[in-house]
Scaffold this active site. Structure first.
Site, PDB file in Angstrom:
ATOM      1  N   ARG A 205       3.179 -12.204  61.493  1.00  0.00           N
ATOM      2  CA  ARG A 205       3.994 -13.122  60.686  1.00  0.00           C
ATOM      3  C   ARG A 205       5.252 -13.473  61.479  1.00  0.00           C
ATOM      4  NH1 ARG A 205       2.283  -8.960  57.229  1.00  0.00           N
ATOM      5  NH2 ARG A 205       1.107  -9.644  55.382  1.00  0.00           N
ATOM      6  N   LYS A 229       5.507  -6.421  56.358  1.00  0.00           N
ATOM      7  CA  LYS A 229       5.977  -6.960  55.081  1.00  0.00           C
ATOM      8  C   LYS A 229       5.581  -6.013  53.958  1.00  0.00           C
ATOM      9  CE  LYS A 229       5.096 -10.874  51.991  1.00  0.00           C
ATOM     10  NZ  LYS A 229       4.294 -12.108  51.809  1.00  0.00           N
ATOM     11  N   HIS A 308       2.934 -20.329  60.535  1.00  0.00           N
ATOM     12  CA  HIS A 308       1.987 -19.611  59.669  1.00  0.00           C
ATOM     13  C   HIS A 308       0.557 -20.078  59.919  1.00  0.00           C
ATOM     14  CE1 HIS A 308       1.510 -16.677  56.546  1.00  0.00           C
ATOM     15  NE2 HIS A 308       0.725 -17.490  55.856  1.00  0.00           N
ATOM     16  N   ARG A 311      -0.918 -18.177  62.656  1.00  0.00           N
ATOM     17  CA  ARG A 311      -1.443 -16.899  62.131  1.00  0.00           C
ATOM     18  C   ARG A 311      -2.825 -17.115  61.514  1.00  0.00           C
ATOM     19  NH1 ARG A 311      -0.296 -11.805  59.533  1.00  0.00           N
ATOM     20  NH2 ARG A 311      -0.707 -11.827  57.284  1.00  0.00           N
ATOM     21  N   HIS A 333      -2.563  -7.333  55.360  1.00  0.00           N
ATOM     22  CA  HIS A 333      -2.718  -7.764  53.970  1.00  0.00           C
ATOM     23  C   HIS A 333      -2.750  -6.553  53.032  1.00  0.00           C
ATOM     24  CE1 HIS A 333      -4.741 -11.829  55.176  1.00  0.00           C
ATOM     25  NE2 HIS A 333      -3.424 -11.894  55.186  1.00  0.00           N
ATOM     26  N   TYR A 342     -10.429 -16.334  54.971  1.00  0.00           N
ATOM     27  CA  TYR A 342     -11.048 -16.555  56.272  1.00  0.00           C
ATOM     28  C   TYR A 342     -12.569 -16.493  56.190  1.00  0.00           C
ATOM     29  CZ  TYR A 342      -6.204 -15.826  57.060  1.00  0.00           C
ATOM     30  OH  TYR A 342      -4.838 -15.929  56.946  1.00  0.00           O
TER      31      TYR A 342
END
Length: 360
Positions: A205, A229, A308, A311, A333, A342
């Site tokens: 990120r 994150k 993003h 990414r 995630h 994806y």
């Protein structure tokens, strides 16, 4: 601790005395699990709601700290409908469906805590009646829908390498006539290419790139230690691998990081900027990286490309060669539900690859 987290924590402490005591209690309850940034968003959402309550005459409180539990307990369903309408139809600062959903979810979390978890000195719930329990909040971002929006807006196949190559060479040819822009390009191209290559070969990120320190990067082992994150343990960094393609780009940039950007030894940041007129380089900002990628993307012929989406480009490419669980771990995630994007994107990618093979 990251610069952004320090700033958010400071702002959080400034806001805490200006919210009702029971909201302060809720924020303290959530502190171990949520980042200062998320808690700040909660408070801003509550400030919006409480301001609306006062404006509609649904409380006698003259400021947020005077609001009472009874004010919340005696709300009717039509009040909540009114607030939703206010959020979606006001002439200034109209909110998107996603923002409205987030604001209502924040209220549901608060009301749930007050009615189901918090208790008074007699062990009774603080809130006797929870109007928000009746509010249904529809899920807006399904993985398939997100994948559809990304269709045609990420880099695929050879484009991942081509974009990094364009930063090294192609962009310079395109702007060579503009002496100021060309000088800036020559100064920063190795750094900029390194950032793009790192994201396209690891899926970091932008916040993780900004917070990366030199000591976090092990070039020989193609490994970084990243502050992920949502991880509130500030002493722990997650090991994240990058692909072989990024190794030379990182080594090239690191060789000139200190001399070219006049980086003082006390500055630990991996990626450095040297603003005009400044004597020392300092950590690049999130905004600077975002604008930098957009600048190259427009000239590359992909004006919709953002940090993003780089990414997303990595994630789609990575998922083609790995399963959903490895992809989830690589991207950091919280659940495989997000990673399902994806799966839908690669359905399209695989079908197009087959078509190309048949045509050739």
């Amino acid at each position: 601790m990251s610069i952004q987290k320090i700033s958010d924590r400071r702002n959080l402490e400034l806001k805490m005395p200006h919210i009702p005591w029971f909201v302060q209690q809720f924020i303290d309850f959530k502190r171990p699990d949520l980042s200062p940034s998320t808690l700040l968003e909660y408070i801003r959402d509550y400030e919006s709601f409480f301001g609306w309550l006062r404006g509609e005459g649904l409380t006698v409180a003259t400021n947020n700290t005077e609001l009472t539990l009874l004010d919340l307990e005696t709300l009717h369903m039509d009040n909540i409908v009114g607030y939703r309408l206010y959020l979606t139809t006001r002439t200034v600062g109209t909110n998107t469906r996603v923002t409205v959903s987030r604001k209502l979810s924040a209220l549901r979390s608060l009301f749930h805590y007050l009615s189901q978890i918090a208790e008074d000195e007699n062990f009774y719930p603080l809130l006797k009646r929870n109007i928000m329990a009746k509010v249904e909040i529809k899920r807006l971002h399904k993985p398939k829908d997100t994948a559809a929006k990304l269709k045609g807006k990420i880099l695929e196949d050879e484009e991942l390498l081509e974009f990094v190559g364009y930063i090294y060479e192609g962009y310079g040819r395109d702007i060579e006539a503009n002496k100021q822009a060309y000088y800036s390009f020559l100064l920063n191209r190795e750094r900029d290419a390194c950032i793009a290559s790192l994201i396209l070969n690891s899926g970091l990120r932008v916040s993780e790139v900004v917070n990366l320190n030199v000591d976090d990067v092990d070039v020989n082992n193609k490994l970084m230690y990243v502050t992920r994150k949502g991880n509130n343990d500030e002493t722990f960094k997650t090991p994240v691998y990058f692909r072989e393609q990024a190794k030379d780009d990182i080594a090239l940039y690191l060789n000139l990081r200190q001399s070219r950007y006049k980086t003082p030894k006390r500055e630990k940041a991996m990626f450095i900027a040297l603003p005009n007129g400044q004597q020392e380089g300092k950590r690049m900002t999130k905004r600077a990286i975002q604008e930098m990628i957009i600048k190259y993307a427009k000239r590359f012929g992909k004006p919709y490309l953002t940090v993003h989406k780089l990414r997303h480009s990595f994630a789609t490419d990575y998922y083609l060669q790995n399963d959903i669980y490895k992809t989830k771990e690589q991207l950091g995630h919280a659940s495989t539900e997000t990673t399902e994007i994806y799966a839908h994107l690669t359905d399209k990618t695989m079908s197009e690859a087959i078509e190309r093979r048949l045509e050739s």
